[in-house]
Design a protein around this motif. Structure first.
Motif, PDB file in Angstrom:
ATOM      1  N   ARG A 211       4.635  28.246 -62.709  1.00  0.00           N
ATOM      2  CA  ARG A 211       5.876  29.022 -62.739  1.00  0.00           C
ATOM      3  C   ARG A 211       6.671  28.880 -61.440  1.00  0.00           C
ATOM      4  NH1 ARG A 211       4.959  34.986 -64.008  1.00  0.00           N
ATOM      5  NH2 ARG A 211       7.230  34.949 -64.372  1.00  0.00           N
ATOM      6  N   GLU A 212       5.958  28.678 -60.354  1.00  0.00           N
ATOM      7  CA  GLU A 212       6.651  28.582 -59.072  1.00  0.00           C
ATOM      8  C   GLU A 212       7.620  27.393 -59.041  1.00  0.00           C
ATOM      9  OE1 GLU A 212       7.966  29.676 -55.419  1.00  0.00           O
ATOM     10  OE2 GLU A 212       6.688  30.797 -56.817  1.00  0.00           O
ATOM     11  N   PRO A 213       7.170  26.155 -59.430  1.00  0.00           N
ATOM     12  CA  PRO A 213       8.130  25.029 -59.460  1.00  0.00           C
ATOM     13  C   PRO A 213       9.289  25.265 -60.416  1.00  0.00           C
ATOM     14  CG  PRO A 213       5.871  24.226 -59.549  1.00  0.00           C
ATOM     15  CD  PRO A 213       5.802  25.702 -59.730  1.00  0.00           C
ATOM     16  N   LEU A 214       8.985  25.952 -61.559  1.00  0.00           N
ATOM     17  CA  LEU A 214      10.077  26.223 -62.506  1.00  0.00           C
ATOM     18  C   LEU A 214      11.120  27.138 -61.888  1.00  0.00           C
ATOM     19  CD1 LEU A 214       8.085  26.695 -65.839  1.00  0.00           C
ATOM     20  CD2 LEU A 214       9.617  24.802 -65.245  1.00  0.00           C
ATOM     21  N   ARG A 215      10.657  28.146 -61.167  1.00  0.00           N
ATOM     22  CA  ARG A 215      11.604  29.047 -60.503  1.00  0.00           C
ATOM     23  C   ARG A 215      12.430  28.288 -59.460  1.00  0.00           C
ATOM     24  NH1 ARG A 215       7.296  32.881 -60.927  1.00  0.00           N
ATOM     25  NH2 ARG A 215       6.527  32.295 -58.832  1.00  0.00           N
ATOM     26  N   MET A 216      11.761  27.351 -58.761  1.00  0.00           N
ATOM     27  CA  MET A 216      12.477  26.550 -57.775  1.00  0.00           C
ATOM     28  C   MET A 216      13.535  25.684 -58.448  1.00  0.00           C
ATOM     29  SD  MET A 216      11.371  27.331 -54.772  1.00  0.00           S
ATOM     30  CE  MET A 216      11.937  25.937 -53.811  1.00  0.00           C
ATOM     31  N   VAL A 217      13.153  25.042 -59.577  1.00  0.00           N
ATOM     32  CA  VAL A 217      14.114  24.194 -60.309  1.00  0.00           C
ATOM     33  C   VAL A 217      15.304  25.024 -60.754  1.00  0.00           C
ATOM     34  CG1 VAL A 217      14.464  22.879 -62.431  1.00  0.00           C
ATOM     35  CG2 VAL A 217      12.409  22.512 -61.052  1.00  0.00           C
ATOM     36  N   SER A 218      15.000  26.171 -61.370  1.00  0.00           N
ATOM     37  CA  SER A 218      16.081  27.028 -61.859  1.00  0.00           C
ATOM     38  C   SER A 218      16.958  27.500 -60.710  1.00  0.00           C
ATOM     39  CB  SER A 218      15.467  28.223 -62.602  1.00  0.00           C
ATOM     40  OG  SER A 218      16.482  29.070 -63.074  1.00  0.00           O
TER      41      SER A 218
END
Length: 258
Positions: A211-218
């Motif tokens: 979830r952390e990389p997804l939050r960064m991407v978003s």
């Protein structure tokens, strides 16, 4: 007095086991006595036939029973055994009748058996049932279930034990196997619980890490959109929307799986 002499001879013959009847010469007092004596002989003979029938019935039940049956004296001597018990322990009848109960009982179980017998002899119980182990003639051990009752005379003195013996070796072995299987299943259940706990922990860590990389991407896509502002054409704005929406859906999916 001759009829009385004949009656006396009849009595002596009856005592010797001969089948005799008193002769009735006249319907007088002596004739009545002779007739009464004959009636008593008839009743005795009828009673003997009934007793013999009961004895034969008991003998047939005793011998043909599908379980071991025995009659044992209060001190443990075998008085009678049936064929099934001989087969269970592998001994001929003659060896049984020349020995004591203690000879066939495993020493570790003999003390318990003797204690139960003492309770019966003391009159605390009329009958009892328990499990014990016997030693067969070939040296092998078997499990047996004993059900016994103590017969007493009119003065309540112990006469003998009537005992039923069932070979329960196969049942005990099956119980042992089932217990071993249950223990194995319990261990496997514990292992599965530990594995599930590890998987849950892994899933939580993995979901957090994903979830952390997804939050960064978003977040970065949102910053790009903000920085470019109105200079972004419609297609680029649509693509950015797709990227942000996809990251959100993937985040929701990870949460559901975790």
């Amino acid at each position: 007095l001759r009829p009385l002499g004949n009656l006396e001879k009849t009595i002596h013959a009856t005592r010797e086991g001969e089948k005799a009847r008193a002769r009735i010469r006249a319907q007088d007092e002596i004739g009545v006595i002779c007739q009464t004596f004959n009636n008593l002989l008839d009743e005795h003979e009828s009673g003997q036939k009934e007793i013999l029938a009961l004895v034969l019935r008991f003998r047939n039940i005793f011998e043909q029973a599908a379980v071991g049956m025995s009659i044992v004296s209060p001190n443990g001597d075998w008085l009678e055994v049936n064929d099934c018990l001989c087969q269970i322990l592998g001994y001929p009848r003659e060896e049984f009748l020349a020995s004591n109960y203690s000879r066939f009982t495993e020493p570790d179980h003999l003390k318990n058996d003797m204690q139960r017998v003492k309770v019966l002899l003391a009159g605390a119980k009329q009958h009892d049932s328990w499990e014990t182990r016997y030693i067969r003639k070939d040296g092998s051990l078997i499990w047996a279930r004993i059900t016994t009752s103590l017969a007493r005379d009119g003065d309540e003195m112990p006469l003998y034990f009537v005992t039923v013996t069932e070979d329960i070796t196969e049942r005990k072995e099956a119980d042992t196997r089932i217990k071993a299987i249950n223990r194995q299943l319990e261990e496997q259940t514990k292992d599965l619980k530990r594995t599930n706990a590890d998987l849950e922990s892994f899933a939580w860590v993995a979901s957090h890490d994903l979830r952390e990389p997804l939050r960064m991407v978003s977040s970065y896509v949102g910053l790009i959109q903000k920085r470019l502002g109105d200079s972004i054409d419609e297609d680029t704005r649509t693509y950015i929307g797709y990227a942000i929406d996809g990251a959100k859906r993937m985040d929701s999916l990870i949460l559901r799986v975790a």
